[in-house]
Write an enzyme that holds these catalytic residues in place. Structure first.
Site, mmCIF file in Angstrom:
data_model
loop_
_atom_site.group_PDB
_atom_site.id
_atom_site.type_symbol
_atom_site.label_atom_id
_atom_site.label_comp_id
_atom_site.label_asym_id
_atom_site.label_seq_id
_atom_site.Cartn_x
_atom_site.Cartn_y
_atom_site.Cartn_z
ATOM 1 C CG ASP A 62 -28.163 3.377 0.778
ATOM 2 O OD1 ASP A 62 -26.977 3.481 0.389
ATOM 3 O OD2 ASP A 62 -28.812 2.319 0.702
ATOM 4 C CG ASP A 140 -22.377 -1.300 -0.151
ATOM 5 O OD1 ASP A 140 -22.439 -2.342 -0.800
ATOM 6 O OD2 ASP A 140 -22.487 -0.159 -0.674
ATOM 7 C CG ASP A 198 -26.729 -1.008 -6.794
ATOM 8 O OD1 ASP A 198 -26.495 -1.922 -5.986
ATOM 9 O OD2 ASP A 198 -26.320 0.155 -6.656
HETATM 10 C C1 GAL Z 1 -23.933 0.102 -3.490
HETATM 11 C C2 GAL Z 1 -25.229 -0.553 -3.047
HETATM 12 C C3 GAL Z 1 -26.360 0.424 -3.242
HETATM 13 C C4 GAL Z 1 -26.078 1.694 -2.446
HETATM 14 C C5 GAL Z 1 -24.726 2.246 -2.837
HETATM 15 C C6 GAL Z 1 -24.293 3.430 -1.985
HETATM 16 O O1 GAL Z 1 -22.848 -0.757 -3.290
HETATM 17 O O2 GAL Z 1 -25.421 -1.727 -3.773
HETATM 18 O O3 GAL Z 1 -27.607 -0.134 -2.866
HETATM 19 O O4 GAL Z 1 -26.121 1.405 -1.079
HETATM 20 O O5 GAL Z 1 -23.718 1.260 -2.720
HETATM 21 O O6 GAL Z 1 -23.045 3.885 -2.388
#
Ligand code: GAL
Length: 402
Positions: A62, A140, A198
């Site tokens: 990620d 994202d 999230d």
């Molecule tokens: C958010 C996303 C999370 C993770 C995070 C990383 O926007 O929903 O799952 O990827 O960013 O910064």
């Protein structure tokens, strides 16, 4: 910008995701504190613990893998001190273990932590991922004014098209937090789409500001409890279908924040509602009980069933605030989930004739029932099923066959 060979190798479309994807993702436990060894150790653990054999095939890096600037040639680049082999080196390693590699980028100018997003670089980035051997992109919704002023559909479509033309089959997972209700349009663009902000490692407590239904907006770091994520799916589960799955976000099983019944409930719903099953825990240090839940073959089979129909909420068998009953067909059986989310142990009576769609599977109501988490056949039933002592936060998963 893209070499001719890859333009010639245009593939007409990424094969639709016939079953919800399964894997592991670094974000929930490690946030941006990730490195190459962590990813390699996790890939090894997926194999060693039997998770790979059970179907968890994607290892997903990620946010946190990138350097803060693009390379001179414009390409995104890994942070060399934390990923010295680069993403290609990690992908080769993961492939050698028989697994697939996922990576993360963002549809804005920046990602949520001001690394270069892919806006304006979609073709180059898709080509770069393909050349590194990447198999999965989580995309994202942070970063820069484009994220606010250009429609989601346009931003996410651009990358979808670039991936299709990249010369490699790359699974495309939207992470757009359910804004603009992607269950109405994401199937045109992607293999899966996040339906909410999230998840949060809590069975029942949301962070402040989280709203309860699908049709209200949560931002990226929302903090949605397991119970609220399930609540939001009342509106969305009828949209589930092979090719583009609503993603209830990563599993919090193994994060030592829930008891065994709560973890079973979490897994049961993610499976029966056809969410991707993406482990978010540190699997190099996971309890036996959590591991057994993640490995439960019967529950995984519910997720990966050929029919691809999600269980639906059944209001007239449920009691708001204490018992939720969900049900739906599988290819050769019918699955029922009975969740006690009240404050005390409950006995529950289910009426077979009130389970929508069961009559299309079984001509008579003379059925056999299996209790999945109990690991036992309960015998034959004709009209009513009486369940004794469903514990607080427990979900009974029943498989009905004719
Ligand atoms: C958010 C996303 C999370 C993770 C995070 C990383 O926007 O929903 O799952 O990827 O960013 O910064």
């Amino acid at each position: 910008m893209i070499p001719l060979l890859f333009q010639v190798l245009f593939i007409a479309g990424v094969e639709a995701a016939s079953k919800p994807q399964m894997g592991w993702n670094s974000w929930n436990t490690f946030k941006a504190k990730i490195n190459e060894s962590l990813i390699k150790d996790t890939a090894a653990a997926l194999v060693k613990l039997g998770l790979a054999d059970a179907g968890y095939e994607y290892v997903m890096i990620d946010a946190g893998w990138q350097a803060h600037t693009r390379a001179e040639n414009g390409q995104q680049q890994a942070n060399v001190s934390t990923f010295p082999s680069g993403i290609k080196g990690v992908a080769d390693h993961v492939h050698d273990l028989g697994l697939k590699l996922g990576i993360y980028s963002d549809s804005g100018i920046y990602d949520c932590d001001f690394h270069p997003g892919s806006w304006g670089y979609e073709e180059l980035d898709a080509y770069t991922y393909a050349s590194w051997g990447v198999d999965y992109l989580k995309y994202d919704n942070c970063g820069g004014f484009q994220a606010g002023t250009i429609s989601s559909q346009e931003r996410f479509q651009k990358m979808g098209q670039a991936l299709k033309e990249s010369g490699r089959e790359i699974f495309y997972a939207l992470c757009q937090w359910g804004h603009q209700f992607p269950w109405y349009w994401a199937d045109q663009i992607a293999d899966s789409y996040r339906m909410s902000g999230d998840i949060y490692a809590s069975f029942a407590s949301d962070k402040s500001g989280v709203c309860q239904t699908a049709y209200c907006l949560n931002t990226g770091y929302a903090g949605v409890s397991v119970l609220t994520m399930i609540r939001k799916m009342r509106e969305i589960s009828p949209f589930q279908k092979p090719g583009s799955w609503a993603d209830m976000d990563m599993l919090e099983i193994g994060t030592n924040t829930m008891n065994e019944f709560e973890e079973q409930t979490h897994f049961s719903f993610w499976a029966a509602l056809k969410s991707p099953l993406i482990i978010g825990a540190d699997i190099t240090n996971i309890s036996e009980s959590s591991l057994a839940i993640l490995l439960n073959k019967e529950v995984i089979a519910i997720s990966q069933d050929e029919l691809g129909v999600a269980a639906a909420y059944i209001p007239d068998q449920s009691t708001e605030g204490s018992i939720q009953v969900w049900g739906g067909p599988l290819s050769h059986q019918y699955v029922v989930l009975v969740l006690n989310y009240g404050k005390e142990t409950a006995n529950v009576d289910l009426k077979l004739q009130n389970l929508p769609g069961l009559d299309q599977l079984c001509n008579s109501t003379d059925v056999k029932i299996r209790d999945v988490w109990g690991g036992k056949d309960l015998g034959k039933f004709t009209e009513d099923i009486h369940l004794e002592d469903v514990a607080v936060h427990q979900t009974k998963v029943l498989l009905i066959s004719c």
